[in-house]
Design a protein around this motif. Structure first.
Motif, PDB file in Angstrom:
ATOM      1  N   ASP A 111     -14.011 -19.625  30.318  1.00 50.63           N
ATOM      2  CA  ASP A 111     -15.161 -20.520  30.474  1.00 50.63           C
ATOM      3  C   ASP A 111     -14.847 -21.842  29.786  1.00 50.63           C
ATOM      4  O   ASP A 111     -14.278 -21.875  28.698  1.00 50.63           O
ATOM      5  CB  ASP A 111     -16.407 -19.887  29.865  1.00 50.63           C
ATOM      6  N   LEU A 112     -15.174 -22.918  30.459  1.00 45.18           N
ATOM      7  CA  LEU A 112     -15.019 -24.251  29.877  1.00 45.18           C
ATOM      8  C   LEU A 112     -16.252 -25.061  30.245  1.00 45.18           C
ATOM      9  O   LEU A 112     -16.473 -25.381  31.407  1.00 45.18           O
ATOM     10  CB  LEU A 112     -13.753 -24.932  30.412  1.00 45.18           C
ATOM     11  N   SER A 113     -17.076 -25.345  29.251  1.00 44.65           N
ATOM     12  CA  SER A 113     -18.309 -26.091  29.497  1.00 44.65           C
ATOM     13  C   SER A 113     -18.286 -27.385  28.685  1.00 44.65           C
ATOM     14  O   SER A 113     -17.897 -27.402  27.515  1.00 44.65           O
ATOM     15  CB  SER A 113     -19.538 -25.261  29.119  1.00 44.65           C
ATOM     16  N   ILE A 114     -18.696 -28.455  29.344  1.00 41.93           N
ATOM     17  CA  ILE A 114     -18.759 -29.776  28.711  1.00 41.93           C
ATOM     18  C   ILE A 114     -20.202 -30.255  28.777  1.00 41.93           C
ATOM     19  O   ILE A 114     -20.803 -30.303  29.858  1.00 41.93           O
ATOM     20  CB  ILE A 114     -17.846 -30.789  29.428  1.00 41.93           C
ATOM     21  N   SER A 115     -20.775 -30.595  27.643  1.00 42.69           N
ATOM     22  CA  SER A 115     -22.147 -31.100  27.608  1.00 42.69           C
ATOM     23  C   SER A 115     -22.163 -32.492  26.964  1.00 42.69           C
ATOM     24  O   SER A 115     -21.315 -32.819  26.132  1.00 42.69           O
ATOM     25  CB  SER A 115     -23.064 -30.154  26.832  1.00 42.69           C
ATOM     26  N   VAL A 116     -23.128 -33.285  27.381  1.00 38.61           N
ATOM     27  CA  VAL A 116     -23.240 -34.662  26.900  1.00 38.61           C
ATOM     28  C   VAL A 116     -24.141 -34.695  25.665  1.00 38.61           C
ATOM     29  O   VAL A 116     -25.296 -34.247  25.718  1.00 38.61           O
ATOM     30  CB  VAL A 116     -23.811 -35.573  28.000  1.00 38.61           C
ATOM     31  N   ILE A 117     -23.624 -35.228  24.569  1.00 39.71           N
ATOM     32  CA  ILE A 117     -24.432 -35.420  23.360  1.00 39.71           C
ATOM     33  C   ILE A 117     -25.128 -36.777  23.438  1.00 39.71           C
ATOM     34  O   ILE A 117     -26.335 -36.888  23.235  1.00 39.71           O
ATOM     35  CB  ILE A 117     -23.556 -35.305  22.102  1.00 39.71           C
ATOM     36  N   ASN A 118     -24.336 -37.799  23.734  1.00 39.93           N
ATOM     37  CA  ASN A 118     -24.882 -39.126  24.007  1.00 39.93           C
ATOM     38  C   ASN A 118     -23.859 -39.867  24.866  1.00 39.93           C
ATOM     39  O   ASN A 118     -22.860 -39.283  25.300  1.00 39.93           O
ATOM     40  CB  ASN A 118     -25.226 -39.896  22.722  1.00 39.93           C
ATOM     41  N   SER A 119     -24.090 -41.125  25.118  1.00 37.95           N
ATOM     42  CA  SER A 119     -23.226 -41.865  26.048  1.00 37.95           C
ATOM     43  C   SER A 119     -21.815 -42.079  25.511  1.00 37.95           C
ATOM     44  O   SER A 119     -20.937 -42.518  26.258  1.00 37.95           O
ATOM     45  CB  SER A 119     -23.861 -43.214  26.377  1.00 37.95           C
ATOM     46  N   ARG A 120     -21.580 -41.762  24.220  1.00 36.82           N
ATOM     47  CA  ARG A 120     -20.255 -41.952  23.628  1.00 36.82           C
ATOM     48  C   ARG A 120     -19.680 -40.662  23.058  1.00 36.82           C
ATOM     49  O   ARG A 120     -18.625 -40.690  22.424  1.00 36.82           O
ATOM     50  CB  ARG A 120     -20.325 -42.998  22.487  1.00 36.82           C
ATOM     51  N   LYS A 121     -20.361 -39.541  23.301  1.00 36.55           N
ATOM     52  CA  LYS A 121     -19.903 -38.315  22.659  1.00 36.55           C
ATOM     53  C   LYS A 121     -20.166 -37.102  23.547  1.00 36.55           C
ATOM     54  O   LYS A 121     -21.234 -36.992  24.166  1.00 36.55           O
ATOM     55  CB  LYS A 121     -20.607 -38.139  21.311  1.00 36.55           C
ATOM     56  N   LEU A 122     -19.186 -36.192  23.579  1.00 36.07           N
ATOM     57  CA  LEU A 122     -19.268 -34.955  24.358  1.00 36.07           C
ATOM     58  C   LEU A 122     -19.063 -33.753  23.450  1.00 36.07           C
ATOM     59  O   LEU A 122     -18.470 -33.856  22.376  1.00 36.07           O
ATOM     60  CB  LEU A 122     -18.187 -34.925  25.448  1.00 36.07           C
ATOM     61  N   SER A 123     -19.551 -32.620  23.926  1.00 32.89           N
ATOM     62  CA  SER A 123     -19.286 -31.354  23.246  1.00 32.89           C
ATOM     63  C   SER A 123     -18.536 -30.444  24.212  1.00 32.89           C
ATOM     64  O   SER A 123     -19.007 -30.204  25.323  1.00 32.89           O
ATOM     65  CB  SER A 123     -20.591 -30.686  22.795  1.00 32.89           C
ATOM     66  N   ALA A 124     -17.364 -29.967  23.805  1.00 39.13           N
ATOM     67  CA  ALA A 124     -16.545 -29.076  24.635  1.00 39.13           C
ATOM     68  C   ALA A 124     -16.545 -27.686  24.030  1.00 39.13           C
ATOM     69  O   ALA A 124     -16.258 -27.516  22.842  1.00 39.13           O
ATOM     70  CB  ALA A 124     -15.121 -29.609  24.743  1.00 39.13           C
TER      71      ALA A 124
END
Length: 518
Positions: A111-124
């Motif tokens: 599983d590989l999920s990418i979520s948006v924290i804000n317009s300059r940061k992601l959580s993988a």
């Protein structure tokens, strides 16, 4: 009397283990990257940088590489890419592992999920399953003949086996050059690229191994055109070559596994100085095993005619090829688009095959797994012009092999030979899938081996008590060998006295046995 011996080079699984690891990391966009609006596409790749084996443990060190295609908030730059790395160090319990062992490590991104924290940061976040296996090489010494065996009766028996002729590790580099077709505009900025092995074949030749196959190449780029500047190009690219392998021969049977340890992709100018060319390189880590099927004779049993003979025996473990087989598994799958904007144009589709279980049955190897299909497309929504979807397609296939049991060892390879995804309408896609399934099924077996022979003087009193002439009535299951061993007579003498031309005897037959004078 001398024993002629032969060393048989074999391999067997020493120990193995499976371990699942959860990884998580925040990824910040570089300053030069435009702000993030929506995740479009993502891929992952595991790179093992170090493997350290201690007693009953294997320490893994490496990186999960994450590649993300996203929709930006910049009207001039609709699509952008960001790469991230998640380092990991994990110690896996592998019972039986010892320092100095070579351990093969395979991985699968569950599983590989990418979520948006804000317009300059992601959580993988990802779950990776590691499969570890260590194999040991050993020699089985077998007695295959006797010399100067006067007054000794012995017989040989045939044994089919797969001798390990070559076992080594090596690397192979696939280097290819490619140019855009003439009708496509020049490259201004590379957005996304994907190079995958669609098929690969290894063929042993004299002192080398021929390598051939096909690459699937997909390129998404921003062109120099002012209008409609996002372009894409996809093609199949054949490759071929060879690598040195001392001792290899054409009739050897390959069992070669590979992992892609490095991927390189560059855009370069063509002869006119325009950005239209691509250079790509894949580095494969190879575990090479070449087998030879042999039908050898080994010493089966020994007895004395004028002297007593004692033998020492042991049990030896061998491996033979039960079957080499291949087949095709074809699937059709309807993919519905729900919740996302409608499809205007399909840009790219790709798939990964994951084998989840391989169960041995009496009919062969039953393989179960899934194909994960990912599609990138243009939407009918101007606010979200690009989107993607992911669909999981299960499959079950029986690779036929009569006589296969639970103790059969399998080298199963499942590859995605063909994936064709077409639009049916704005809400439905159809995927046509062809899987190539090939495997070598090995069967391990035990064989009793004569390790030593001792010749001693006979018990003369016991020999004198034996009758000089006997009429033996053949019983059920009797063989000439058993009868000769019982009465200390050569099989050839029994056949000569009874005018037998072969070894066949039947229950109720009467055999005249006359003891030979010493």
């Amino acid at each position: 009397m001398d024993i002629i011996r032969n060393n048989i080079h074999m391999d067997r699984i020493k120990c193995k283990a499976v371990n699942q690891v959860s990884l998580e990391e925040d990824i910040n966009l570089p300053e030069v990257s435009p702000d993030l609006n929506k995740i479009i596409f993502r891929e992952g790749n595991v790179v093992i940088s170090d493997t350290k084996v201690t007693k009953d443990h294997v320490a893994l060190k490496g990186t999960l590489e994450v590649y993300i295609l996203y929709l930006t908030e910049d009207d001039d730059e609709k699509l952008a890419r960001i790469d991230g790395k998640i380092p990991f160090e994990e110690t896996v319990y592998v019972e039986g592992a010892q320092p100095g062992d070579t351990v093969d490590v395979n991985w699968k991104i569950e599983d590989l999920s990418i979520s948006v924290i804000n317009s300059r940061k992601l959580s993988a976040r990802s779950v990776v399953t590691f499969s570890l296996q260590s194999e040991m090489l050993y020699d089985e010494e077998v007695a295959c003949d006797l010399t100067d065996a006067e007054h000794i009766e012995y017989r040989l028996k045939k044994m089919e086996l797969a001798r390990l002729a070559i076992c080594k590790r090596d690397i192979y580099r696939i280097r290819q050059e490619l140019e855009l077709p003439a009708h496509m505009p020049n490259i201004f900025r590379l957005i996304w690229q994907s190079v995958k092995i669609a098929s690969i074949d290894f063929k042993p030749l004299d002192d080398k191994i021929a390598v051939s196959g096909e690459l699937t190449v997909f390129v998404l780029y921003e062109s120099t055109q002012e209008d409609d500047n996002v372009q894409y190009f996809e093609t199949m690219l054949p490759f071929s070559g060879s690598m040195d392998c001392q001792g290899s021969r054409e009739m050897m049977i390959p069992d070669i596994r590979y992992n892609i340890s490095e991927r390189n992709f560059e855009v370069h100018p063509d002869f006119d100085g325009e950005e239209r060319g691509f250079s790509m390189e894949l580095v494969l880590d190879l575990c090479i095993k070449l087998y030879e099927e042999e039908n050898i004779s080994i010493l089966g049993d020994v007895y004395g005619i004028r002297k007593d003979v004692e033998t020492d025996v042991k049990s030896g473990t061998f491996r033979r090829i039960l079957v080499r087989n291949s087949g095709k598994c074809r699937l059709n799958e309807k993919i519905q688009i729900e919740g996302n904007p409608q499809i205007l144009q399909l840009i790219h589709s790709e798939g990964e095959v994951y084998v989840e279980e391989c169960a041995m049955t009496e009919s062969g190897a039953q393989i179960e797994g899934v194909i994960v299909i990912k599609c990138l497309y243009v939407t009918s929504d101007d606010k979200i012009p690009y989107s993607s979807l992911e669909q999981t397609v299960p499959f079950v296939y029986l690779l036929e092999a009569k006589g296969a049991g639970e103790d059969v060892l399998s080298g199963i390879r499942v590859t995605l030979e063909q994936l064709s995804v077409t639009m049916q309408d704005a809400r439905e896609l159809e995927a046509k899938i062809a899987l190539d399934i090939a495997g070598i099924l090995f069967e391990e077996f035990e064989e009793e081996l004569v390790t030593d022979i001792r010749v001693t003087e006979p018990d003369k009193a016991m020999r004198r008590r034996q009758p000089g002439i006997v009429v033996h009535v053949v019983g059920k299951g009797d063989t000439l060998w058993q009868i000769g061993k019982k009465y200390y007579m050569p099989v050839s003498r029994i056949k000569e006295m009874n005018a037998l031309t072969g070894d066949e005897i039947r229950p109720g037959d009467k055999l005249l046995l006359v003891k030979e004078r010493e």
